[in-house]
Design a protein around this motif. Structure first.
Motif, mmCIF file in Angstrom:
data_model
loop_
_atom_site.group_PDB
_atom_site.id
_atom_site.type_symbol
_atom_site.label_atom_id
_atom_site.label_comp_id
_atom_site.label_asym_id
_atom_site.label_seq_id
_atom_site.Cartn_x
_atom_site.Cartn_y
_atom_site.Cartn_z
ATOM 1 N N ASP A 122 0.692 -1.076 0.073
ATOM 2 C CA ASP A 122 0.212 0.094 0.242
ATOM 3 C C ASP A 122 1.078 1.470 0.093
ATOM 4 O O ASP A 122 0.607 2.220 -0.731
ATOM 5 C CB ASP A 122 -0.909 0.031 1.066
ATOM 6 N N VAL A 123 1.988 1.152 0.685
ATOM 7 C CA VAL A 123 2.792 2.387 0.772
ATOM 8 C C VAL A 123 3.497 2.699 -0.618
ATOM 9 O O VAL A 123 3.638 3.658 -1.137
ATOM 10 C CB VAL A 123 3.839 2.147 1.954
ATOM 11 N N ARG A 124 3.903 1.587 -0.989
ATOM 12 C CA ARG A 124 4.364 1.727 -2.498
ATOM 13 C C ARG A 124 3.303 2.302 -3.406
ATOM 14 O O ARG A 124 3.678 3.184 -4.433
ATOM 15 C CB ARG A 124 5.004 0.409 -2.957
ATOM 16 N N ARG A 125 2.141 1.782 -3.582
ATOM 17 C CA ARG A 125 1.181 2.071 -4.466
ATOM 18 C C ARG A 125 0.603 3.585 -4.193
ATOM 19 O O ARG A 125 0.446 4.188 -5.240
ATOM 20 C CB ARG A 125 -0.060 1.186 -4.329
ATOM 21 N N HIS A 126 0.667 4.043 -2.847
ATOM 22 C CA HIS A 126 -0.052 5.245 -2.394
ATOM 23 C C HIS A 126 1.100 6.303 -2.295
ATOM 24 O O HIS A 126 0.833 7.622 -2.389
ATOM 25 C CB HIS A 126 -0.925 5.022 -1.487
ATOM 26 N N GLY A 127 2.261 6.114 -1.905
ATOM 27 C CA GLY A 127 3.244 6.812 -1.870
ATOM 28 C C GLY A 127 3.319 7.463 -0.478
ATOM 29 O O GLY A 127 4.006 8.324 -0.395
ATOM 30 N N PHE A 128 2.473 7.067 0.603
ATOM 31 C CA PHE A 128 2.736 7.504 2.008
ATOM 32 C C PHE A 128 2.245 6.442 3.010
ATOM 33 O O PHE A 128 1.551 5.397 2.605
ATOM 34 C CB PHE A 128 1.571 8.863 2.121
ATOM 35 N N ALA A 129 2.558 6.698 4.090
ATOM 36 C CA ALA A 129 2.134 5.917 5.170
ATOM 37 C C ALA A 129 1.566 6.553 6.338
ATOM 38 O O ALA A 129 1.924 7.590 6.657
ATOM 39 C CB ALA A 129 3.289 5.092 5.669
ATOM 40 N N PHE A 130 0.669 5.916 7.021
ATOM 41 C CA PHE A 130 -0.099 6.567 8.286
ATOM 42 C C PHE A 130 -0.107 5.246 9.364
ATOM 43 O O PHE A 130 -0.889 4.385 9.140
ATOM 44 C CB PHE A 130 -1.203 7.075 8.081
ATOM 45 N N CYS A 131 0.596 5.160 10.372
ATOM 46 C CA CYS A 131 0.624 4.466 11.450
ATOM 47 C C CYS A 131 0.254 4.889 12.669
ATOM 48 O O CYS A 131 1.125 5.326 13.692
ATOM 49 C CB CYS A 131 1.902 3.809 11.430
ATOM 50 N N PRO A 132 -1.026 5.029 13.058
ATOM 51 C CA PRO A 132 -1.437 5.771 14.195
ATOM 52 C C PRO A 132 -0.884 4.779 15.308
ATOM 53 O O PRO A 132 -1.287 3.478 15.525
ATOM 54 C CB PRO A 132 -2.972 5.962 14.332
ATOM 55 N N ALA A 133 -0.090 5.237 16.401
ATOM 56 C CA ALA A 133 0.138 4.486 17.664
ATOM 57 C C ALA A 133 1.081 3.277 17.270
ATOM 58 O O ALA A 133 0.894 2.393 18.158
ATOM 59 C CB ALA A 133 -1.017 4.167 18.542
ATOM 60 N N ALA A 134 1.585 2.886 16.249
ATOM 61 C CA ALA A 134 2.305 1.795 15.979
ATOM 62 C C ALA A 134 3.581 1.810 16.624
ATOM 63 O O ALA A 134 4.074 0.545 16.850
ATOM 64 C CB ALA A 134 2.478 1.640 14.309
ATOM 65 N N SER A 135 4.410 2.837 17.023
ATOM 66 C CA SER A 135 5.630 2.883 17.327
ATOM 67 C C SER A 135 5.490 3.494 19.046
ATOM 68 O O SER A 135 6.407 2.997 19.597
ATOM 69 C CB SER A 135 6.852 3.557 16.681
ATOM 70 N N THR A 136 4.732 4.251 19.319
ATOM 71 C CA THR A 136 4.693 4.744 20.631
ATOM 72 C C THR A 136 2.936 4.985 21.074
ATOM 73 O O THR A 136 2.391 5.236 20.113
ATOM 74 C CB THR A 136 5.145 6.120 20.956
ATOM 75 N N ARG A 137 2.888 4.845 22.102
ATOM 76 C CA ARG A 137 1.348 4.971 22.657
ATOM 77 C C ARG A 137 1.076 6.411 22.603
ATOM 78 O O ARG A 137 -0.097 6.772 22.733
ATOM 79 C CB ARG A 137 1.236 4.478 24.082
ATOM 80 N N THR A 138 2.064 7.335 23.057
ATOM 81 C CA THR A 138 1.641 8.756 23.162
ATOM 82 C C THR A 138 1.775 9.703 22.048
ATOM 83 O O THR A 138 1.262 10.869 21.980
ATOM 84 C CB THR A 138 2.727 9.471 24.335
ATOM 85 N N ARG A 139 2.383 9.302 20.813
ATOM 86 C CA ARG A 139 2.578 9.966 19.547
ATOM 87 C C ARG A 139 2.100 9.176 18.424
ATOM 88 O O ARG A 139 2.643 8.265 18.068
ATOM 89 C CB ARG A 139 4.183 10.667 19.556
#
Length: 68
Positions: A39-56
């Protein structure tokens, strides 16, 4: 973003190892992550809510230049 645009060999090497969870939203399933990377390659962007930290939340990140 980097993994999505890495060579297939690099993606396969990374995805062959266990995928650690940083939060309850982190993708740890290889098949799910491969689909997300496509999907990232197809659309050119990524959105990952709370995938790496809980607060940001993750931020959309565009990769590439206009017309590419």
């Amino acid at each position: 973003m980097l993994l999505a645009h890495a060579s297939p060999e690099v993606r396969n090497r990374v995805l062959s190892a266990p995928l650690p969870a940083f939060t309850e939203h982190t993708i740890t399933d290889q098949r799910t992550l491969r689909a997300a990377l496509a999907d990232v390659r197809r659309h050119g962007f990524a959105f990952c809510p709370a995938a790496s930290t809980r607060t940001r939340p993750g931020s959309p990140c565009r990769c590439g230049w206009p017309g590419r």
